[in-house]
Design a protein around this motif. Structure first.
Motif, PDB file in Angstrom:
ATOM      1  N   ARG A  63      45.175  38.650  45.230  1.00  0.00           N
ATOM      2  CA  ARG A  63      43.827  38.441  45.774  1.00  0.00           C
ATOM      3  C   ARG A  63      42.903  39.582  45.352  1.00  0.00           C
ATOM      4  O   ARG A  63      41.742  39.369  45.008  1.00  0.00           O
ATOM      5  N   PHE A  64      43.431  40.800  45.327  1.00  0.00           N
ATOM      6  CA  PHE A  64      42.637  41.950  44.895  1.00  0.00           C
ATOM      7  C   PHE A  64      42.217  41.788  43.435  1.00  0.00           C
ATOM      8  O   PHE A  64      41.048  42.002  43.091  1.00  0.00           O
ATOM      9  N   LEU A  65      43.153  41.435  42.573  1.00  0.00           N
ATOM     10  CA  LEU A  65      42.821  41.275  41.149  1.00  0.00           C
ATOM     11  C   LEU A  65      41.746  40.218  40.942  1.00  0.00           C
ATOM     12  O   LEU A  65      40.834  40.403  40.138  1.00  0.00           O
ATOM     13  N   SER A  66      41.817  39.126  41.673  1.00  0.00           N
ATOM     14  CA  SER A  66      40.795  38.076  41.568  1.00  0.00           C
ATOM     15  C   SER A  66      39.433  38.592  42.024  1.00  0.00           C
ATOM     16  O   SER A  66      38.416  38.349  41.374  1.00  0.00           O
ATOM     17  N   ALA A  67      39.414  39.314  43.152  1.00  0.00           N
ATOM     18  CA  ALA A  67      38.150  39.838  43.680  1.00  0.00           C
ATOM     19  C   ALA A  67      37.545  40.876  42.731  1.00  0.00           C
ATOM     20  O   ALA A  67      36.327  40.877  42.503  1.00  0.00           O
ATOM     21  N   LEU A  68      38.382  41.746  42.174  1.00  0.00           N
ATOM     22  CA  LEU A  68      37.879  42.760  41.241  1.00  0.00           C
ATOM     23  C   LEU A  68      37.336  42.108  39.978  1.00  0.00           C
ATOM     24  O   LEU A  68      36.255  42.474  39.497  1.00  0.00           O
ATOM     25  N   ASP A  69      38.058  41.140  39.448  1.00  0.00           N
ATOM     26  CA  ASP A  69      37.600  40.443  38.241  1.00  0.00           C
ATOM     27  C   ASP A  69      36.265  39.742  38.498  1.00  0.00           C
ATOM     28  O   ASP A  69      35.349  39.830  37.680  1.00  0.00           O
ATOM     29  N   LEU A  70      36.132  39.083  39.621  1.00  0.00           N
ATOM     30  CA  LEU A  70      34.887  38.397  39.973  1.00  0.00           C
ATOM     31  C   LEU A  70      33.730  39.392  40.093  1.00  0.00           C
ATOM     32  O   LEU A  70      32.641  39.161  39.559  1.00  0.00           O
ATOM     33  N   ALA A  71      33.965  40.514  40.777  1.00  0.00           N
ATOM     34  CA  ALA A  71      32.913  41.518  40.961  1.00  0.00           C
ATOM     35  C   ALA A  71      32.475  42.112  39.633  1.00  0.00           C
ATOM     36  O   ALA A  71      31.270  42.244  39.363  1.00  0.00           O
ATOM     37  N   LEU A  72      33.427  42.454  38.779  1.00  0.00           N
ATOM     38  CA  LEU A  72      33.074  43.063  37.492  1.00  0.00           C
ATOM     39  C   LEU A  72      32.399  42.070  36.565  1.00  0.00           C
ATOM     40  O   LEU A  72      31.450  42.420  35.858  1.00  0.00           O
ATOM     41  N   THR A  73      32.868  40.833  36.572  1.00  0.00           N
ATOM     42  CA  THR A  73      32.233  39.801  35.743  1.00  0.00           C
ATOM     43  C   THR A  73      30.764  39.652  36.131  1.00  0.00           C
ATOM     44  O   THR A  73      29.878  39.582  35.278  1.00  0.00           O
ATOM     45  N   SER A  74      30.507  39.634  37.429  1.00  0.00           N
ATOM     46  CA  SER A  74      29.136  39.521  37.915  1.00  0.00           C
ATOM     47  C   SER A  74      28.281  40.724  37.491  1.00  0.00           C
ATOM     48  O   SER A  74      27.146  40.558  37.019  1.00  0.00           O
ATOM     49  N   LEU A  75      28.814  41.925  37.636  1.00  0.00           N
ATOM     50  CA  LEU A  75      28.065  43.118  37.245  1.00  0.00           C
ATOM     51  C   LEU A  75      27.806  43.159  35.748  1.00  0.00           C
ATOM     52  O   LEU A  75      26.720  43.555  35.295  1.00  0.00           O
ATOM     53  N   LEU A  76      28.808  42.794  34.963  1.00  0.00           N
ATOM     54  CA  LEU A  76      28.650  42.855  33.501  1.00  0.00           C
ATOM     55  C   LEU A  76      27.683  41.800  32.991  1.00  0.00           C
ATOM     56  O   LEU A  76      26.966  42.038  32.014  1.00  0.00           O
ATOM     57  N   ARG A  77      27.617  40.669  33.656  1.00  0.00           N
ATOM     58  CA  ARG A  77      26.639  39.638  33.252  1.00  0.00           C
ATOM     59  C   ARG A  77      25.216  40.093  33.532  1.00  0.00           C
ATOM     60  O   ARG A  77      24.281  39.704  32.851  1.00  0.00           O
ATOM     61  N   ALA A  78      25.051  40.909  34.558  1.00  0.00           N
ATOM     62  CA  ALA A  78      23.718  41.376  34.968  1.00  0.00           C
ATOM     63  C   ALA A  78      23.227  42.558  34.150  1.00  0.00           C
ATOM     64  O   ALA A  78      22.151  43.052  34.386  1.00  0.00           O
TER      65      ALA A  78
END
Length: 153
Positions: A137-152
């Motif tokens: 669950r942590f890996l999924s949450a971290l990946d989602l957060a970083l993907t969002s930041l990198l897209r922005a």
């Protein structure tokens, strides 16, 4: 202060440091490991370490001062999570639970109730053991957060 994406780890008791390093290498995001003692970290240009003095909340203070809207903070500390959310950071607990501005108030209230119970001599049991599902669950949450930041970017 940098405004590029970064990960700050409240590292003294963080069980997912190795997972953070692997994700950071994959997405090329720097990681700062913040602790009150010298911890071993990988020798890699993306990974750095900050050892603060042993004063009360010194690591929390350093992290809160360096958190910004392009930061992912990894911590189980509810009060630190609140401070980082106020700085605009994304905050994730080691079990993958994302702290949000709408959930932090109730988390702080529960923390206060548990502290009062412990102060009154109540046995509260402590946190649940860290499980494989928490890591996933942590890996999924971290990946989602970083993907969002990198897209922005």
């Amino acid at each position: 202060m940098t405004t590029e994406p970064q990960i700050l780890i409240d590292a003294d008791a963080c069980p997912v440091k190795d997972e953070i390093y692997r994700v950071a290498y994959r997405v090329n995001v720097p990681v700062i490991v913040v602790s009150n003692m010298h911890l071993r970290i990988p020798i890699h240009p993306l990974i750095s370490r900050v050892v603060v003095d042993s004063g009360f909340d010194a690591a929390d203070d350093w992290i809160a001062e360096h958190a910004h809207p392009k930061t992912v903070v990894v911590t189980a500390d509810i009060l630190l999570a609140d401070r980082c959310l106020k700085a605009g950071a994304v905050v994730i607990g080691p079990t993958g639970k994302a702290f949000t501005s709408s959930s932090i108030g109730s988390a702080i209230a529960v923390r206060a109730i548990m502290a009062d119970l412990r102060a009154g001599g109540e046995q509260t049991g402590g946190p649940a053991p860290f499980r494989k599902e928490d890591r996933s669950r942590f890996l999924s949450a971290l990946d989602l957060a970083l993907t969002s930041l990198l897209r922005a970017r």
